[in-house]
Design a protein around this motif. Structure first.
Motif, mmCIF file in Angstrom:
data_model
loop_
_atom_site.group_PDB
_atom_site.id
_atom_site.type_symbol
_atom_site.label_atom_id
_atom_site.label_comp_id
_atom_site.label_asym_id
_atom_site.label_seq_id
_atom_site.Cartn_x
_atom_site.Cartn_y
_atom_site.Cartn_z
ATOM 1 N N TYR A 163 0.833 -1.202 0.000
ATOM 2 C CA TYR A 163 0.000 0.000 0.000
ATOM 3 C C TYR A 163 0.868 1.253 0.000
ATOM 4 N N TYR A 164 1.831 1.319 0.927
ATOM 5 C CA TYR A 164 2.687 2.502 1.013
ATOM 6 C C TYR A 164 3.511 2.692 -0.249
ATOM 7 N N LYS A 165 4.034 1.628 -0.794
ATOM 8 C CA LYS A 165 4.857 1.737 -1.996
ATOM 9 C C LYS A 165 4.033 2.224 -3.191
ATOM 10 N N GLU A 166 2.798 1.749 -3.315
ATOM 11 C CA GLU A 166 1.985 2.073 -4.482
ATOM 12 C C GLU A 166 1.187 3.356 -4.344
ATOM 13 N N ASN A 167 0.739 3.688 -3.146
ATOM 14 C CA ASN A 167 -0.169 4.820 -2.980
ATOM 15 C C ASN A 167 0.483 6.082 -2.436
ATOM 16 N N ASP A 168 1.191 5.966 -1.373
ATOM 17 C CA ASP A 168 1.726 7.153 -0.715
ATOM 18 C C ASP A 168 3.175 7.431 -1.065
ATOM 19 N N LYS A 169 3.880 6.450 -1.599
ATOM 20 C CA LYS A 169 5.300 6.589 -1.925
ATOM 21 C C LYS A 169 6.121 6.939 -0.696
ATOM 22 N N MET A 170 5.638 6.539 0.471
ATOM 23 C CA MET A 170 6.382 6.793 1.702
ATOM 24 C C MET A 170 7.626 5.913 1.722
ATOM 25 N N VAL A 171 8.640 6.366 2.426
ATOM 26 C CA VAL A 171 9.870 5.598 2.576
ATOM 27 C C VAL A 171 9.529 4.271 3.240
ATOM 28 N N TRP A 172 10.037 3.189 2.686
ATOM 29 C CA TRP A 172 9.786 1.879 3.271
ATOM 30 C C TRP A 172 11.079 1.105 3.327
ATOM 31 N N GLU A 173 11.287 0.432 4.425
ATOM 32 C CA GLU A 173 12.443 -0.447 4.582
ATOM 33 C C GLU A 173 11.935 -1.791 5.087
ATOM 34 N N ASP A 174 12.328 -2.851 4.418
ATOM 35 C CA ASP A 174 11.902 -4.189 4.837
ATOM 36 C C ASP A 174 12.435 -4.515 6.220
ATOM 37 N N ALA A 175 11.704 -5.371 6.922
ATOM 38 C CA ALA A 175 12.117 -5.804 8.259
ATOM 39 C C ALA A 175 13.444 -6.555 8.168
ATOM 40 N N PRO A 176 14.248 -6.446 9.210
ATOM 41 C CA PRO A 176 15.538 -7.130 9.178
ATOM 42 C C PRO A 176 15.426 -8.655 9.171
ATOM 43 N N ASN A 177 14.298 -9.180 9.657
ATOM 44 C CA ASN A 177 14.050 -10.627 9.586
ATOM 45 C C ASN A 177 12.554 -10.879 9.672
ATOM 46 N N GLU A 178 12.151 -12.100 9.396
ATOM 47 C CA GLU A 178 10.714 -12.434 9.319
ATOM 48 C C GLU A 178 10.002 -12.391 10.659
ATOM 49 N N ASN A 179 10.718 -12.419 11.766
ATOM 50 C CA ASN A 179 10.108 -12.375 13.094
ATOM 51 C C ASN A 179 10.016 -10.966 13.665
ATOM 52 N N CYS A 180 10.456 -10.000 12.911
ATOM 53 C CA CYS A 180 10.481 -8.618 13.382
ATOM 54 C C CYS A 180 9.248 -7.882 12.857
ATOM 55 N N TYR A 181 8.412 -7.373 13.756
ATOM 56 C CA TYR A 181 7.195 -6.676 13.356
ATOM 57 C C TYR A 181 7.322 -5.159 13.499
ATOM 58 N N VAL A 182 8.191 -4.706 14.368
ATOM 59 C CA VAL A 182 8.450 -3.289 14.553
ATOM 60 C C VAL A 182 9.964 -3.125 14.570
ATOM 61 N N TRP A 183 10.462 -2.181 13.791
ATOM 62 C CA TRP A 183 11.900 -1.964 13.757
ATOM 63 C C TRP A 183 12.189 -0.509 13.469
ATOM 64 N N ARG A 184 13.370 -0.104 13.819
ATOM 65 C CA ARG A 184 13.819 1.266 13.611
ATOM 66 C C ARG A 184 14.485 1.362 12.248
ATOM 67 N N TYR A 185 14.230 2.445 11.555
ATOM 68 C CA TYR A 185 14.848 2.701 10.259
ATOM 69 C C TYR A 185 16.361 2.654 10.417
ATOM 70 N N SER A 186 17.034 1.911 9.571
ATOM 71 C CA SER A 186 18.468 1.665 9.743
ATOM 72 C C SER A 186 19.325 2.918 9.603
ATOM 73 N N LYS A 187 18.793 3.978 8.979
ATOM 74 C CA LYS A 187 19.579 5.197 8.796
ATOM 75 C C LYS A 187 19.256 6.269 9.835
ATOM 76 N N ASN A 188 18.515 5.897 10.895
ATOM 77 C CA ASN A 188 18.245 6.833 11.986
ATOM 78 C C ASN A 188 19.518 7.100 12.754
ATOM 79 N N PRO A 189 19.644 8.258 13.364
ATOM 80 C CA PRO A 189 18.722 9.388 13.274
ATOM 81 C C PRO A 189 18.906 10.145 11.956
#
Length: 135
Positions: free
Chosen positions: A6-32
């Motif tokens: 949805y985000y990739k197709e509609n809002d074009k918001m920045v998206w980063e895939d999860a670091p692994n399949e068990n991760c549901y919430v993660w911090r953007y790797s380029k933070n801060p």
């Protein structure tokens, strides 16, 4: 459709895939995103809210000036990562056109409803309170 799609197709918001399949919430790797050591105007930036407007990111950020007072500032970005922040706080107006007087503001949220953008935020006026402004 997944949230990611949805985000990739509609809002074009920045998206980063999860670091692994068990991760549901993660911090953007380029933070801060902001290097506070290089900031001439702000001591701290947090609690941001961003939306897409006409192909660019527009954000409202809680920024604390060098004396530590928080207020809300507008930022713009073409890629959602590199931001150009204004150095003067947002001026809010009352319904009668007078300036909304507040000691400081914090915790902004942006909501788009039927083509109107709303900024919901906290301000400490006679105690913590929630306010709403619209574009």
């Amino acid at each position: 459709m997944t949230i990611k799609d949805y985000y990739k197709e509609n809002d074009k918001m920045v998206w980063e895939d999860a670091p692994n399949e068990n991760c549901y919430v993660w911090r953007y790797s380029k933070n801060p995103l902001f290097d506070m050591k290089k900031s001439e105007h702000f001591w701290h930036i947090c609690n941001s809210a961003a939306v897409m407007v006409n192909g660019e990111y527009v954000g409202v950020f809680r920024c604390e000036n060098k004396s530590g007072t928080p207020d809300l500032y507008v930022g713009r970005s073409l890629d959602g990562v590199n931001w150009d922040l204004q150095t003067k706080p947002i001026v809010f107006y009352n319904a009668d056109g007078s300036v909304f007087e507040k000691p400081y503001c914090y915790d902004p949220r942006l909501i788009k409803i039927e083509g109107v953008y709303y900024v919901v935020f906290c301000a400490d006026i006679e105690g913590p309170s929630i306010y709403i402004a619209k574009t």
